[in-house]
Design a protein around this motif. Sequence first.
Motif, mmCIF file in Angstrom:
data_model
loop_
_atom_site.group_PDB
_atom_site.id
_atom_site.type_symbol
_atom_site.label_atom_id
_atom_site.label_comp_id
_atom_site.label_asym_id
_atom_site.label_seq_id
_atom_site.Cartn_x
_atom_site.Cartn_y
_atom_site.Cartn_z
ATOM 1 N N TYR A 397 0.864 -1.179 0.000
ATOM 2 C CA TYR A 397 0.000 0.000 0.000
ATOM 3 C C TYR A 397 0.903 1.232 0.000
ATOM 4 C CZ TYR A 397 -3.376 3.533 1.413
ATOM 5 O OH TYR A 397 -4.156 4.656 1.453
ATOM 6 N N GLY A 398 0.558 2.216 -0.813
ATOM 7 C CA GLY A 398 1.391 3.407 -0.899
ATOM 8 C C GLY A 398 0.585 4.674 -1.019
ATOM 9 N N GLN A 399 1.261 5.810 -0.898
ATOM 10 C CA GLN A 399 0.650 7.122 -1.017
ATOM 11 C C GLN A 399 0.876 7.676 -2.419
ATOM 12 O OE1 GLN A 399 -1.229 8.479 1.299
ATOM 13 N NE2 GLN A 399 -0.833 6.831 2.773
ATOM 14 N N PRO A 400 0.015 8.603 -2.867
ATOM 15 C CA PRO A 400 0.214 9.213 -4.191
ATOM 16 C C PRO A 400 1.476 10.056 -4.218
ATOM 17 C CG PRO A 400 -1.553 10.319 -3.025
ATOM 18 C CD PRO A 400 -1.210 9.111 -2.212
ATOM 19 N N LEU A 401 2.013 10.257 -5.402
ATOM 20 C CA LEU A 401 3.239 11.026 -5.585
ATOM 21 C C LEU A 401 3.125 12.422 -5.002
ATOM 22 C CD1 LEU A 401 6.090 11.085 -6.868
ATOM 23 C CD2 LEU A 401 5.008 11.872 -8.984
ATOM 24 N N ARG A 402 1.898 12.968 -5.000
ATOM 25 C CA ARG A 402 1.694 14.317 -4.489
ATOM 26 C C ARG A 402 2.103 14.451 -3.024
ATOM 27 N NH1 ARG A 402 1.957 18.522 -7.168
ATOM 28 N NH2 ARG A 402 0.839 17.446 -8.816
ATOM 29 N N ILE A 437 1.589 10.011 -13.218
ATOM 30 C CA ILE A 437 1.644 10.352 -11.794
ATOM 31 C C ILE A 437 0.800 9.383 -10.978
ATOM 32 C CG2 ILE A 437 0.817 12.066 -10.132
ATOM 33 C CD1 ILE A 437 1.993 14.223 -11.779
ATOM 34 N N GLY A 438 -0.322 8.955 -11.529
ATOM 35 C CA GLY A 438 -1.189 8.029 -10.815
ATOM 36 C C GLY A 438 -0.624 6.650 -10.646
ATOM 37 N N ASN A 439 0.416 6.306 -11.400
ATOM 38 C CA ASN A 439 1.016 4.975 -11.317
ATOM 39 C C ASN A 439 2.341 4.986 -10.565
ATOM 40 O OD1 ASN A 439 -1.073 3.800 -12.678
ATOM 41 N ND2 ASN A 439 -0.113 3.964 -14.687
ATOM 42 N N ILE A 440 2.566 6.034 -9.802
ATOM 43 C CA ILE A 440 3.778 6.136 -8.989
ATOM 44 C C ILE A 440 3.361 6.295 -7.534
ATOM 45 C CG2 ILE A 440 5.858 7.478 -8.517
ATOM 46 C CD1 ILE A 440 5.831 8.340 -11.460
ATOM 47 N N LEU A 441 3.866 5.431 -6.680
ATOM 48 C CA LEU A 441 3.528 5.457 -5.270
ATOM 49 C C LEU A 441 4.754 5.775 -4.429
ATOM 50 C CD1 LEU A 441 1.236 2.306 -4.993
ATOM 51 C CD2 LEU A 441 0.607 4.653 -5.528
ATOM 52 N N VAL A 442 4.533 6.468 -3.338
ATOM 53 C CA VAL A 442 5.615 6.790 -2.410
ATOM 54 C C VAL A 442 5.212 6.309 -1.018
ATOM 55 C CG1 VAL A 442 6.345 8.765 -3.780
ATOM 56 C CG2 VAL A 442 4.695 9.109 -1.935
ATOM 57 N N MET A 476 12.785 5.222 -3.355
ATOM 58 C CA MET A 476 11.960 6.306 -2.817
ATOM 59 C C MET A 476 10.542 6.266 -3.390
ATOM 60 S SD MET A 476 13.764 8.122 -0.685
ATOM 61 C CE MET A 476 12.905 9.692 -0.609
ATOM 62 N N ALA A 477 10.368 5.573 -4.503
ATOM 63 C CA ALA A 477 9.048 5.474 -5.143
ATOM 64 C C ALA A 477 8.945 4.140 -5.852
ATOM 65 C CB ALA A 477 8.842 6.621 -6.130
ATOM 66 N N ARG A 478 7.726 3.754 -6.158
ATOM 67 C CA ARG A 478 7.510 2.475 -6.840
ATOM 68 C C ARG A 478 6.565 2.651 -8.023
ATOM 69 N NH1 ARG A 478 7.068 -2.333 -2.430
ATOM 70 N NH2 ARG A 478 8.065 -1.286 -0.667
ATOM 71 N N LEU A 479 6.802 1.835 -9.028
ATOM 72 C CA LEU A 479 5.921 1.804 -10.192
ATOM 73 C C LEU A 479 4.773 0.842 -9.922
ATOM 74 C CD1 LEU A 479 8.073 1.769 -13.460
ATOM 75 C CD2 LEU A 479 6.202 3.312 -12.902
ATOM 76 N N ALA A 480 3.567 1.288 -10.224
ATOM 77 C CA ALA A 480 2.375 0.465 -10.029
ATOM 78 C C ALA A 480 1.645 0.287 -11.353
ATOM 79 C CB ALA A 480 1.459 1.120 -8.998
ATOM 80 N N LEU A 802 -12.653 6.841 -18.626
ATOM 81 C CA LEU A 802 -12.045 8.160 -18.572
ATOM 82 C C LEU A 802 -11.177 8.157 -17.335
ATOM 83 C CD1 LEU A 802 -15.070 10.350 -19.341
ATOM 84 C CD2 LEU A 802 -12.921 10.558 -20.455
ATOM 85 N N ALA A 803 -10.160 8.426 -17.189
ATOM 86 C CA ALA A 803 -9.617 8.599 -15.938
ATOM 87 C C ALA A 803 -8.271 8.247 -15.518
ATOM 88 C CB ALA A 803 -9.643 8.776 -15.673
ATOM 89 N N PHE A 804 -8.226 7.638 -14.397
ATOM 90 C CA PHE A 804 -7.027 7.682 -13.635
ATOM 91 C C PHE A 804 -6.627 6.292 -13.208
ATOM 92 C CE2 PHE A 804 -8.867 11.620 -11.631
ATOM 93 C CZ PHE A 804 -8.924 12.165 -12.862
ATOM 94 N N SER A 805 -5.321 6.105 -12.982
ATOM 95 C CA SER A 805 -4.806 4.891 -12.403
ATOM 96 C C SER A 805 -4.985 5.008 -10.925
ATOM 97 C CB SER A 805 -3.343 4.748 -12.622
ATOM 98 O OG SER A 805 -3.065 4.564 -13.920
ATOM 99 N N PRO A 806 -5.045 3.870 -10.247
ATOM 100 C CA PRO A 806 -5.196 3.956 -8.821
ATOM 101 C C PRO A 806 -4.012 4.656 -8.190
ATOM 102 C CG PRO A 806 -5.113 1.706 -9.623
ATOM 103 C CD PRO A 806 -5.052 2.578 -10.786
ATOM 104 N N THR A 807 -4.307 5.485 -7.208
ATOM 105 C CA THR A 807 -3.195 6.124 -6.514
ATOM 106 C C THR A 807 -2.687 5.239 -5.422
ATOM 107 O OG1 THR A 807 -5.040 7.396 -5.755
ATOM 108 C CG2 THR A 807 -3.098 8.596 -6.402
ATOM 109 N N CYS A 808 -3.578 4.692 -4.687
ATOM 110 C CA CYS A 808 -3.147 3.942 -3.509
ATOM 111 C C CYS A 808 -3.397 2.471 -3.753
ATOM 112 C CB CYS A 808 -3.899 4.416 -2.281
ATOM 113 S SG CYS A 808 -3.742 6.176 -1.982
#
Length: 809
Positions: A397-402, A437-442, A476-480, A802-808
């Motif tokens: 489980y990870g947090q969004p890049l933001r 950005i949505g496919n990168i977790l920190v 420091m970050a992971r590809l999802a 339409l949309a986005f990759s999962p952030t978390c």
Amino acid sequence: MAHIPVAGAWALASTVQVIRVIARSLPNRLLTHTVATDSLFASWLSFGHLFDLVVHETDAPSKSRTTMGGVVTWDCAPPPTFSSTRLNKPMNETFEALLQEKQLRSLVENYSSATPTNCNMFVLLLNCASSLIHDKWAPDKKLVVFRDGHVHKQTGLLHEFHAGELDLGMVIDVTNGLTDVDLVNSLPWYLALSTVEWKGEIEPGIEIEAILETGAYLELAKQCRPDLVCMYGLLASPGGYSILYRSPFGPHTSREFDWGDVDALLAYIYTLYVPRPDLPSCDHTISRAITTNIYEPPTWNVCDGDEVYENCVTKDARDMTWVARVGTSPVTIKDTYRDVMACFREGEIYDILHKNGPAPGFLKVKKEYDVQCGGRPITVTCGNVMWVKKRLIMHTYGQPLRKCASLVEFLKCMYDILEAHRWAVQERNILHRDISIGNILVQAEDVEDGQEFTDLEYRPIFVNEVLNDDFRAPPMARLADMDNAAELDPEKAVSPTFVAKKRRVKVEPLRCRTGTPKYIARSPAIGLVLAMNGNWAVMPELSSDLAKKYRKAYSNNRCGMRVFADELSFHGGFHDLKLRMAHKDNRALRATEFRHRPRHDAESVFWCMVVFLLLAVPLGSPDQDAGEPALYDAWKLIGDHEIGSSTDCIDLRSRLLQSERWEEWLHEDLAHAGQLMCLLAVQVSPEWSMFVPPPHMFNLHEAMQRIILTHIHMWDGGEKDVKFDTERLRDPTDPYYWNYWELKRKENNVSPKSDLSGNTQSTSAAKLPGKRLADAIEEKEEPEAKRQNCTTEGTQADPYQLAFSPTCI
């Protein structure tokens, strides 16, 4: 600059996405009218540029599909067979006997003849029909009750965003012991079985807007019901009614029925009780967890064979994808719909990555499987295309890049993403093809299960090991989100699905356009080798002390680029003018030679940096300021970007590569990062396939990593390492938009800055309701769910949300 809170934009994102999905299927003349005449939808669409489509590869589409603006849609005309293919009716019976019931007949007659009609009359009509259908054909089912949204306010929408109120809400009464008293004040969205929009009057010419609004509400309701596969909606007015059906493929609408024909209305209600056996309605492996307070955000129990994951909390919901965290553990569940004809499976890609234990830089995965109901996989179809519901159980489980706390931390994340991607290509033959950005977790957490990565000799080496000699420093970050990944060299492919498929038919997945519009590289966006070439760049050099650390860390690297230096060349090659001229006016040649390459994913990392830094808010910045023309000038070049159509289109993002206005575009406290972006842009700009000999496949990775590493080294620990406010984003809305200031005044949210007429506006600390960007910008604006385009042999492919990759995840 206006700042917008991060929390709570997912619902807005998906609402806008639904509007865009429907709107793209409308004739141009109707779409123009829609946008021009309604300020609500105009404002939604103006913010729609903050969200994305994701484009996936697939096989050739059915002939019934058409393309508009490079996006695949279905013909907009309502299918004449909607009632027979989407609604259910009693076997060997009609609704004629039901219409003989005195009360129902009277209500239908009163409603259709009344002038004007009112919402209460319609509520009575629907509840009467529901009660009769329940007693006659479904006495063992729970009663479906229609509630007036003017009296019972809707609550509990995902991410605490409220986009407006439905005129009617429909819930399953008596569920969990509900009573009229329980529902006297509000209706929790997660109890909604369907949505109903009642229009007291629909003026001629704005029927499309009413459908858009109803479709948007239906999408919002579906987000709150992961246990439903499809959902129905109803739009009614004095002139007639239409029925909407929403599946993972998107919304479908019936023709308009007049009130002299209520068969379809009764069939709609009957279908809520008795779903069609050929259309999956529910996923019985997902159920609501028991709660003592129906107004609290719901949690869900997910059955995985003999194991049940309890109290799962929704983290992302779109038409094709639902992501939930299991309680407070790192276990994450991702449900998604995938084309059964796809060349690759996400679970198989993860198996390859993790063949020697959990690969650093990626998510840990337990398993992937087809979700079944009644012993068969859950599938949905549209035309000749079939999607199957798949479930991925992840131990990360990870947090969004933001959530990056500082500029240096962000740069370290970008370095490590390039490193992880580079390792996956070099050592596992895996190409991501959808870095966003949505496919990168920190700040990722893993389940401690004792598994270790054992391939230490050729492991990825991340930035903190390079700089600090910290052996096996974690990324420091992971590809999802590997659901668009492919194997680079088909001759070395080991993915079972792809290997089996290529034995049967000729497939070339790397010729497909795959990615998220803001972040997709320019060449895959149009499915062509680029005709323009841009700057001619040499490989950057590291300072002597940094070069020493770099070479030590990568002394065992096998690609040969870690010690590369240009000697009167450009990444080891020279620009070939004849080659460029041969391609410039030969579109067929450029299409034939196009393949998705590792450098295209590296370019996607650059676009991630562009979006992140343009919108970043330094910690301690003023809460509010007025819209900034400079930011808007930059944002419109990338925020409105879409996947190219079958004809050459100008990629406006190229202007960001050629300009030196970065110091002006970025927040004033980040102006020093402008030089970094200029240096990266010089490396990203060229069409490297036009150089002879062609550069190494990691030439762009290497150049970008050297530039990023140099700036980390310079800024770490100093005043240029700007801290970020991780809860806000800059507002890139056009300050010259025709009703920008009017909207702000109405929402009591105008900044203390003169408007365009020179008058000073009042100020308020209130947020912009209905316009919250959130980390939705980073989260696969999926969204929208995933749409798919394929340029192989000029074909186009299937719709993706339409949309986005999962952030978390």
